[in-house]
Structure formats: C-alpha cells, structure tokens
Design a protein around this motif. Sequence first.
Motif, PDB file in Angstrom:
ATOM      1  N   LEU A  84     -21.444 -17.472   2.305  1.00  0.00           N
ATOM      2  CA  LEU A  84     -21.751 -16.369   3.224  1.00  0.00           C
ATOM      3  C   LEU A  84     -23.151 -16.510   3.815  1.00  0.00           C
ATOM      4  CD1 LEU A  84     -20.168 -13.344   1.338  1.00  0.00           C
ATOM      5  CD2 LEU A  84     -19.484 -14.226   3.577  1.00  0.00           C
ATOM      6  N   ALA A  85     -24.116 -16.899   2.988  1.00  0.00           N
ATOM      7  CA  ALA A  85     -25.481 -17.096   3.477  1.00  0.00           C
ATOM      8  C   ALA A  85     -25.508 -18.193   4.541  1.00  0.00           C
ATOM      9  CB  ALA A  85     -26.423 -17.446   2.327  1.00  0.00           C
ATOM     10  N   ARG A  86     -24.783 -19.259   4.309  1.00  0.00           N
ATOM     11  CA  ARG A  86     -24.716 -20.360   5.283  1.00  0.00           C
ATOM     12  C   ARG A  86     -24.093 -19.863   6.586  1.00  0.00           C
ATOM     13  NH1 ARG A  86     -21.361 -23.791   2.799  1.00  0.00           N
ATOM     14  NH2 ARG A  86     -22.995 -24.312   1.326  1.00  0.00           N
ATOM     15  N   ARG A  87     -23.002 -19.099   6.474  1.00  0.00           N
ATOM     16  CA  ARG A  87     -22.317 -18.574   7.662  1.00  0.00           C
ATOM     17  C   ARG A  87     -23.218 -17.633   8.458  1.00  0.00           C
ATOM     18  NH1 ARG A  87     -17.256 -14.460   7.302  1.00  0.00           N
ATOM     19  NH2 ARG A  87     -17.246 -13.799   9.458  1.00  0.00           N
ATOM     20  N   MET A  88     -23.968 -16.778   7.750  1.00  0.00           N
ATOM     21  CA  MET A  88     -24.825 -15.789   8.411  1.00  0.00           C
ATOM     22  C   MET A  88     -26.200 -16.344   8.781  1.00  0.00           C
ATOM     23  SD  MET A  88     -23.865 -12.430   6.241  1.00  0.00           S
ATOM     24  CE  MET A  88     -22.168 -12.137   5.816  1.00  0.00           C
ATOM     25  N   ARG A  89     -26.429 -17.581   8.398  1.00  0.00           N
ATOM     26  CA  ARG A  89     -27.693 -18.263   8.703  1.00  0.00           C
ATOM     27  C   ARG A  89     -28.903 -17.494   8.163  1.00  0.00           C
ATOM     28  NH1 ARG A  89     -26.023 -20.322  14.675  1.00  0.00           N
ATOM     29  NH2 ARG A  89     -24.548 -21.854  13.924  1.00  0.00           N
ATOM     30  N   ILE A  90     -28.775 -17.088   6.892  1.00  0.00           N
ATOM     31  CA  ILE A  90     -29.891 -16.464   6.189  1.00  0.00           C
ATOM     32  C   ILE A  90     -30.185 -17.304   4.958  1.00  0.00           C
ATOM     33  CG2 ILE A  90     -29.385 -14.161   7.080  1.00  0.00           C
ATOM     34  CD1 ILE A  90     -28.170 -13.455   4.355  1.00  0.00           C
ATOM     35  N   ILE A 104       0.856  -1.185   0.000  1.00  0.00           N
ATOM     36  CA  ILE A 104       0.000   0.000   0.000  1.00  0.00           C
ATOM     37  C   ILE A 104       0.892   1.234   0.000  1.00  0.00           C
ATOM     38  CG2 ILE A 104      -1.783   1.271   1.251  1.00  0.00           C
ATOM     39  CD1 ILE A 104      -2.550  -1.442   2.550  1.00  0.00           C
ATOM     40  N   GLY A 105       0.819   2.003  -1.049  1.00  0.00           N
ATOM     41  CA  GLY A 105       1.647   3.201  -1.173  1.00  0.00           C
ATOM     42  C   GLY A 105       1.068   4.359  -0.381  1.00  0.00           C
ATOM     43  N   PRO A 106       1.748   5.488  -0.384  1.00  0.00           N
ATOM     44  CA  PRO A 106       1.282   6.653   0.366  1.00  0.00           C
ATOM     45  C   PRO A 106      -0.055   7.193  -0.142  1.00  0.00           C
ATOM     46  CG  PRO A 106       3.310   7.164  -0.842  1.00  0.00           C
ATOM     47  CD  PRO A 106       3.034   5.727  -1.029  1.00  0.00           C
ATOM     48  N   GLN A 107      -0.374   6.945  -1.409  1.00  0.00           N
ATOM     49  CA  GLN A 107      -1.649   7.402  -1.975  1.00  0.00           C
ATOM     50  C   GLN A 107      -2.781   6.417  -1.710  1.00  0.00           C
ATOM     51  OE1 GLN A 107      -1.855  10.450  -3.132  1.00  0.00           O
ATOM     52  NE2 GLN A 107       0.327  10.589  -2.653  1.00  0.00           N
ATOM     53  N   GLY A 108      -2.456   5.265  -1.178  1.00  0.00           N
ATOM     54  CA  GLY A 108      -3.470   4.271  -0.874  1.00  0.00           C
ATOM     55  C   GLY A 108      -3.697   3.299  -2.017  1.00  0.00           C
ATOM     56  N   LEU A 109      -4.702   2.488  -1.855  1.00  0.00           N
ATOM     57  CA  LEU A 109      -5.013   1.429  -2.809  1.00  0.00           C
ATOM     58  C   LEU A 109      -6.524   1.367  -2.968  1.00  0.00           C
ATOM     59  CD1 LEU A 109      -3.857  -1.094  -4.360  1.00  0.00           C
ATOM     60  CD2 LEU A 109      -4.209  -2.370  -2.246  1.00  0.00           C
ATOM     61  N   HIS A 110      -6.998   1.349  -4.216  1.00  0.00           N
ATOM     62  CA  HIS A 110      -8.423   1.245  -4.496  1.00  0.00           C
ATOM     63  C   HIS A 110      -8.730  -0.206  -4.857  1.00  0.00           C
ATOM     64  CE1 HIS A 110     -12.057   1.706  -7.150  1.00  0.00           C
ATOM     65  NE2 HIS A 110     -12.445   2.293  -6.023  1.00  0.00           N
ATOM     66  N   VAL A 111      -9.738  -0.800  -4.201  1.00  0.00           N
ATOM     67  CA  VAL A 111     -10.079  -2.206  -4.425  1.00  0.00           C
ATOM     68  C   VAL A 111     -11.583  -2.332  -4.612  1.00  0.00           C
ATOM     69  CG1 VAL A 111     -10.016  -4.526  -3.453  1.00  0.00           C
ATOM     70  CG2 VAL A 111      -8.151  -2.949  -2.968  1.00  0.00           C
ATOM     71  N   GLN A 112     -11.975  -3.045  -5.678  1.00  0.00           N
ATOM     72  CA  GLN A 112     -13.383  -3.368  -5.899  1.00  0.00           C
ATOM     73  C   GLN A 112     -13.526  -4.877  -5.776  1.00  0.00           C
ATOM     74  OE1 GLN A 112     -14.019  -1.479  -9.758  1.00  0.00           O
ATOM     75  NE2 GLN A 112     -15.202   0.107  -8.716  1.00  0.00           N
ATOM     76  N   LEU A 113     -14.486  -5.298  -4.966  1.00  0.00           N
ATOM     77  CA  LEU A 113     -14.710  -6.726  -4.735  1.00  0.00           C
ATOM     78  C   LEU A 113     -16.121  -7.096  -5.156  1.00  0.00           C
ATOM     79  CD1 LEU A 113     -13.233  -7.012  -1.120  1.00  0.00           C
ATOM     80  CD2 LEU A 113     -12.080  -7.503  -3.270  1.00  0.00           C
ATOM     81  N   GLU A 114     -16.265  -8.303  -5.681  1.00  0.00           N
ATOM     82  CA  GLU A 114     -17.589  -8.826  -6.008  1.00  0.00           C
ATOM     83  C   GLU A 114     -17.586 -10.322  -5.704  1.00  0.00           C
ATOM     84  OE1 GLU A 114     -20.873  -8.912  -9.615  1.00  0.00           O
ATOM     85  OE2 GLU A 114     -19.003  -7.819  -9.898  1.00  0.00           O
ATOM     86  N   ALA A 115     -18.575 -10.752  -4.956  1.00  0.00           N
ATOM     87  CA  ALA A 115     -18.653 -12.161  -4.566  1.00  0.00           C
ATOM     88  C   ALA A 115     -19.235 -12.997  -5.702  1.00  0.00           C
ATOM     89  CB  ALA A 115     -19.518 -12.311  -3.317  1.00  0.00           C
ATOM     90  N   ASP A 116     -18.620 -14.152  -5.961  1.00  0.00           N
ATOM     91  CA  ASP A 116     -19.179 -15.060  -6.957  1.00  0.00           C
ATOM     92  C   ASP A 116     -20.294 -15.890  -6.305  1.00  0.00           C
ATOM     93  OD1 ASP A 116     -17.909 -17.031  -5.423  1.00  0.00           O
ATOM     94  OD2 ASP A 116     -16.287 -17.345  -6.843  1.00  0.00           O
ATOM     95  N   GLN A 117     -20.953 -16.724  -7.089  1.00  0.00           N
ATOM     96  CA  GLN A 117     -22.105 -17.476  -6.593  1.00  0.00           C
ATOM     97  C   GLN A 117     -21.733 -18.409  -5.442  1.00  0.00           C
ATOM     98  OE1 GLN A 117     -24.222 -19.750  -9.544  1.00  0.00           O
ATOM     99  NE2 GLN A 117     -25.861 -20.293  -8.133  1.00  0.00           N
ATOM    100  N   ALA A 118     -20.614 -19.107  -5.542  1.00  0.00           N
ATOM    101  CA  ALA A 118     -20.207 -20.035  -4.480  1.00  0.00           C
ATOM    102  C   ALA A 118     -19.927 -19.274  -3.183  1.00  0.00           C
ATOM    103  CB  ALA A 118     -18.973 -20.827  -4.910  1.00  0.00           C
ATOM    104  N   THR A 119     -19.323 -18.110  -3.301  1.00  0.00           N
ATOM    105  CA  THR A 119     -19.038 -17.293  -2.124  1.00  0.00           C
ATOM    106  C   THR A 119     -20.334 -16.805  -1.488  1.00  0.00           C
ATOM    107  OG1 THR A 119     -16.922 -16.618  -3.053  1.00  0.00           O
ATOM    108  CG2 THR A 119     -17.833 -15.235  -1.303  1.00  0.00           C
ATOM    109  N   CYS A 120     -21.288 -16.395  -2.319  1.00  0.00           N
ATOM    110  CA  CYS A 120     -22.590 -15.942  -1.802  1.00  0.00           C
ATOM    111  C   CYS A 120     -23.290 -17.057  -1.029  1.00  0.00           C
ATOM    112  CB  CYS A 120     -23.476 -15.447  -2.945  1.00  0.00           C
ATOM    113  SG  CYS A 120     -22.969 -13.855  -3.629  1.00  0.00           S
TER     114      CYS A 120
END
Length: 189
Positions: free
Chosen positions: A38-44, A19-35
């Motif tokens: 996460l639903a299982r973990r959050m019990r929804i 991470i430089g002094p100007q910072g770091l820009h990150v965009q994340l998107e969950a795929d279907q398996a991750t979703c």
Amino acid sequence: MSKDEPGKEFSHVVEVDRIGPQGLHVQLEADQATCVALARRMRILAVLALKADLRVFPDRGVAGQYQVTGSLEAEVEQACVASLEPVREVVSEAVVRHFAPETAVTPKADLAEDEAEWLDPEADDPADPIVGGQIDLGAVVAEELALGLNPYPRKPEAGLPDGYKPDVEVDAKISPFAALAKLKMAKKD
C-alpha cells in the motif's frame, strides 16, 4: 486476481448474495506485506498499521443497492514537504460508501452537461458499481486511506535552511502577477 496486481494490495471481497437483511460486520487489518504494498502504491514512505471496522448492509430505500459504513485507523509515515524527513501521522477516517449494480451506475463520461450532478461538491457521491456480484471492502479501505492522507505533511520544527534568502528577481520572474505588473506600468507610460 493476484495480490500483486495494482489496486489489489488489500483485497477483501464480499459476495452480496451472502449479505443478509441485518447486514454483515467486517473487521480488517493489513499485514506487514500489505502495508508495504500500500505504501508503494500511495507513494509514501510507509504504512505502519491499518485497521478498519465496517458494516455492509442492504440499502433500505432501493433494492439491489448496499451501503458500507464504518471507520478506519492507520499510522503512516510520509516525507516532510520542507525537509524530506519522515513524518508519522495517524489517519482516522469515517467510511460511508454506496454500491449499486453495474447496470444502475451511469459513468460520469455518459452524463450530459446539465446532468452533471457529480460537479456539485455538496451532492452525495454517486454509487460505486457492484462488479460480478462482489464488493471489495479492502479496496474501499485503501481508497479511503489514500483520500485521508495529509497532502502536505510537515515536521513541526521544519523550516527554511539557515542563510536562505529568496532571490527577489527570480521570484518576480516566475510570479504570475509579474506580467500583469509590467502591463500596468506600460499603461501608465
């Protein structure tokens, strides 16, 4: 660490050395398996979509500390608290987190009673530890999503079943004030 380990369903690790002094820009998107994980973990019922737009940058005030700011958008499905039918909701959360080296973060259990700032709801949240020189942005997003979920999702038309009549005697027996009412009546006698 494996994606199958609890808490690692949505992992995106950033090395703080990169991470430089100007910072770091990150965009994340969950795929279907991750979703699904996460639903299982959050019990929804389901996490239908999850995206985050984050910026990681060094904290200008303190060397070795970092801030993560940004936002997350998710579409989730939970069970209605009245009818158990699926309820779709959009979760939009602002993300603001602070990270410090593990040695600089004092565990809450080690604080004395008078030092317990973490009990003050108006105080800033304590910094999260930077573990092994890494910040897991995916874990941050998953935690913020869990905190942003509606604790009592309810369909607008959900109500009590037709013909439902509360049993006054049963409700009175489980009321915390029923015992007080009996004491009050006993004093009058």
